[in-house]
Design a protein around this motif. Structure first.
Motif, short mmCIF file in Angstrom:
data_model
loop_
_atom_site.label_atom_id
_atom_site.label_comp_id
_atom_site.label_asym_id
_atom_site.label_seq_id
_atom_site.Cartn_x
_atom_site.Cartn_y
_atom_site.Cartn_z
N GLU A 49 5.17 22.97 6.45
CA GLU A 49 4.34 24.06 5.92
C GLU A 49 2.85 23.87 6.16
OE1 GLU A 49 7.73 24.25 2.45
OE2 GLU A 49 5.88 23.08 2.23
N ALA A 50 2.40 22.63 6.30
CA ALA A 50 0.98 22.34 6.56
C ALA A 50 0.89 21.10 7.45
CB ALA A 50 0.23 22.13 5.25
N PRO A 51 1.35 21.21 8.69
CA PRO A 51 1.47 20.01 9.53
C PRO A 51 0.16 19.31 9.85
CG PRO A 51 1.94 22.00 10.80
CD PRO A 51 1.88 22.40 9.36
N GLU A 52 -0.89 20.06 10.12
CA GLU A 52 -2.15 19.41 10.50
C GLU A 52 -2.75 18.64 9.32
OE1 GLU A 52 -3.36 19.10 13.51
OE2 GLU A 52 -1.61 20.21 14.25
N THR A 53 -2.74 19.26 8.14
CA THR A 53 -3.26 18.59 6.95
C THR A 53 -2.44 17.35 6.63
OG1 THR A 53 -4.02 20.70 6.06
CG2 THR A 53 -3.82 18.88 4.50
N ALA A 60 0.84 -1.19 0.00
CA ALA A 60 0.00 0.00 0.00
C ALA A 60 0.88 1.25 0.00
CB ALA A 60 -0.91 0.00 1.22
N THR A 61 0.67 2.14 -0.98
CA THR A 61 1.56 3.27 -1.18
C THR A 61 0.78 4.57 -1.29
OG1 THR A 61 3.16 1.86 -2.32
CG2 THR A 61 3.37 4.23 -2.66
N LEU A 62 1.33 5.61 -0.68
CA LEU A 62 0.76 6.96 -0.74
C LEU A 62 1.79 7.90 -1.33
CD1 LEU A 62 -1.33 9.21 0.06
CD2 LEU A 62 -0.16 9.30 2.28
N ILE A 63 1.37 8.72 -2.28
CA ILE A 63 2.18 9.81 -2.81
C ILE A 63 1.61 11.10 -2.25
CG2 ILE A 63 3.10 10.93 -4.87
CD1 ILE A 63 3.88 7.96 -4.55
N LEU A 64 2.41 11.85 -1.50
CA LEU A 64 1.95 13.07 -0.85
C LEU A 64 2.92 14.20 -1.15
CD1 LEU A 64 0.49 13.41 2.73
CD2 LEU A 64 2.32 14.95 1.99
N TYR A 65 2.41 15.33 -1.59
CA TYR A 65 3.29 16.45 -1.93
C TYR A 65 2.51 17.77 -1.86
CZ TYR A 65 0.99 15.67 -6.47
OH TYR A 65 0.06 15.47 -7.46
N GLY A 66 3.24 18.87 -1.75
CA GLY A 66 2.62 20.18 -1.73
C GLY A 66 2.27 20.65 -3.12
N GLU A 67 1.22 21.45 -3.21
CA GLU A 67 0.78 21.90 -4.53
C GLU A 67 1.81 22.81 -5.20
OE1 GLU A 67 -2.53 24.55 -4.80
OE2 GLU A 67 -2.21 25.42 -2.81
N HIS A 68 2.71 23.41 -4.40
CA HIS A 68 3.73 24.30 -4.95
C HIS A 68 5.13 23.71 -4.84
CE1 HIS A 68 0.53 27.22 -5.15
NE2 HIS A 68 0.40 27.26 -3.83
N ASP A 69 5.24 22.39 -4.84
CA ASP A 69 6.54 21.74 -4.67
C ASP A 69 7.54 22.26 -5.69
OD1 ASP A 69 8.69 20.00 -4.20
OD2 ASP A 69 7.37 18.29 -3.84
N ASP A 70 8.71 22.69 -5.20
CA ASP A 70 9.76 23.18 -6.10
C ASP A 70 10.91 22.18 -6.22
OD1 ASP A 70 10.75 23.45 -3.54
OD2 ASP A 70 11.57 25.45 -3.83
N GLY A 71 10.65 20.94 -5.80
CA GLY A 71 11.61 19.86 -6.01
C GLY A 71 11.21 19.11 -7.26
N TRP A 72 10.69 17.92 -7.11
CA TRP A 72 10.10 17.23 -8.25
C TRP A 72 8.78 17.92 -8.57
CZ3 TRP A 72 12.88 14.76 -4.47
CH2 TRP A 72 13.92 13.93 -4.89
N PRO A 75 -2.69 21.52 0.03
CA PRO A 75 -2.86 22.91 -0.39
C PRO A 75 -1.91 23.85 0.35
CG PRO A 75 -4.98 21.88 0.08
CD PRO A 75 -3.93 20.95 0.58
N GLY A 76 -1.35 24.79 -0.39
CA GLY A 76 -0.51 25.83 0.20
C GLY A 76 0.90 25.40 0.53
N ALA A 77 1.20 24.10 0.47
CA ALA A 77 2.52 23.61 0.84
C ALA A 77 3.43 23.56 -0.38
CB ALA A 77 2.42 22.23 1.48
N ALA A 78 4.75 23.55 -0.11
CA ALA A 78 5.74 23.42 -1.15
C ALA A 78 6.46 22.09 -0.99
CB ALA A 78 6.70 24.60 -1.13
N HIS A 79 7.78 22.12 -0.73
CA HIS A 79 8.55 20.89 -0.70
C HIS A 79 8.57 20.20 0.67
CE1 HIS A 79 11.36 18.04 -2.37
NE2 HIS A 79 12.29 18.32 -1.49
N SER A 80 8.06 20.88 1.70
CA SER A 80 8.09 20.30 3.05
C SER A 80 6.72 20.39 3.70
CB SER A 80 9.13 21.03 3.91
OG SER A 80 10.42 20.90 3.36
#
Length: 283
Positions: free
Chosen positions: A260-264, A219-231, A251-256
């Protein structure tokens, strides 16, 4: 330190590792544990904002410094910092913290390239796998350029000069608080220079192993910020499709996202981990 979170050191057959362990502040840990692996130049502290929330769902959560990172010592052998070698360390750590139970494994950024080695070698007993702000192969875009610049400068300039001439001014310009800047300096200078070079090459030159991950059935999850400046987010979304994996865009997060959005981020991880456990237990 948040309530229920303690700094510790785990001793394993492959050496000692600095960890932050979070436990539920009330009751016992009824769910399977989780192991969080940081990215290049990162550390266990990158997860500190989500540790308490994750633990309150009823599980022990461990965030680590990889070999040669911050408070985990490492050798002067570049081979010790390949993705495969570091993934072997993660195998051993997962077995140690799991103590017979399956472990939810998460890799952030470069940590994703490391942890996929653990998934593919099949040694660790895993309940699920999360790639957070990571990609199918070496990093691209602005962070690739920054990484190649750093690797070119390290042998002649040294870590302290790179910090004082480039990284610290960038942090000041971005408005990073003084206490965080002091921590970032202390962390960077504590890294193994050999490890910085070897891991830097690994995060830039990693090959695509997504097709191999597809064969694991984990079971795999891909999780990332909508403004990620890495990949790029589009690349991570394509990876999720290739893996037929769950995908969460923060939403609102970048690469971390954990910063940047710990609760979400914590809520998404808890939902995924609980669902993965339920699926395994009801097979």
């Amino acid at each position: 330190m948040p309530p229920g979170v303690t700094a510790q050191r785990i001793e394993t057959p492959v050496g000692g590792f600095a960890v932050l362990e979070a436990r539920p502040t009330t009751g016992v840990a009824e769910r399977w544990p989780a192991l969080l692996v940081p990215g290049y130049t990162g550390s266990k502290e990158d997860f500190i904002a989500i540790l308490q929330t994750l633990a309150q769902a009823g599980r022990r959560v461990f965030a680590i410094d990889l070999r040669g990172q911050f408070e985990s010592q490492g050798p002067e052998d570049p081979a010790a910092y390949s993705c495969a070698a570091l993934g072997g360390d993660v195998d051993v750590i997962a077995s140690t913290v799991g103590d017979g139970e399956p472990v939810h494994l998460l890799g952030h950024s470069f940590g994703g390239l490391v942890t996929r080695e653990s998934v593919l070698d099949g040694t660790a007993k895993l309940a699920s796998y999360t790639l957070m702000s990571s990609g199918p192969a070496g990093i691209v875009g602005p962070r690739e350029h920054a990484g190649r610049t750093m690797l070119a400068e390290l042998p002649t300039h040294g870590v302290e000069r790179i910090w004082s001439e480039r990284l610290e001014p960038e942090a000041l310009k971005a408005g990073v608080p003084d206490d965080i800047i002091a921590f970032l300096r202390r962390r960077l200078l504590a890294n193994s220079p050999t490890g910085l070079l070897a891991m830097g090459r690994a995060v830039l030159d990693a090959t695509d192993r997504v097709d191999e991950l597809c064969q694991t059935g984990l079971a795999t999850l891909i999780l990332y910020g909508e403004h990620d400046d890495g990949w790029p987010p589009t690349l991570q979304a394509e990876m999720a499709d290739r893996l037929d994996a769950d995908c969460v865009v923060v939403p609102g997060a970048a690469h971390s996202p954990a910063v940047e959005a710990p609760e979400t981020t914590a809520a998404a991880l808890t939902r995924f981990w609980n669902a993965a456990e339920s699926e395994i237990l009801h097979r």
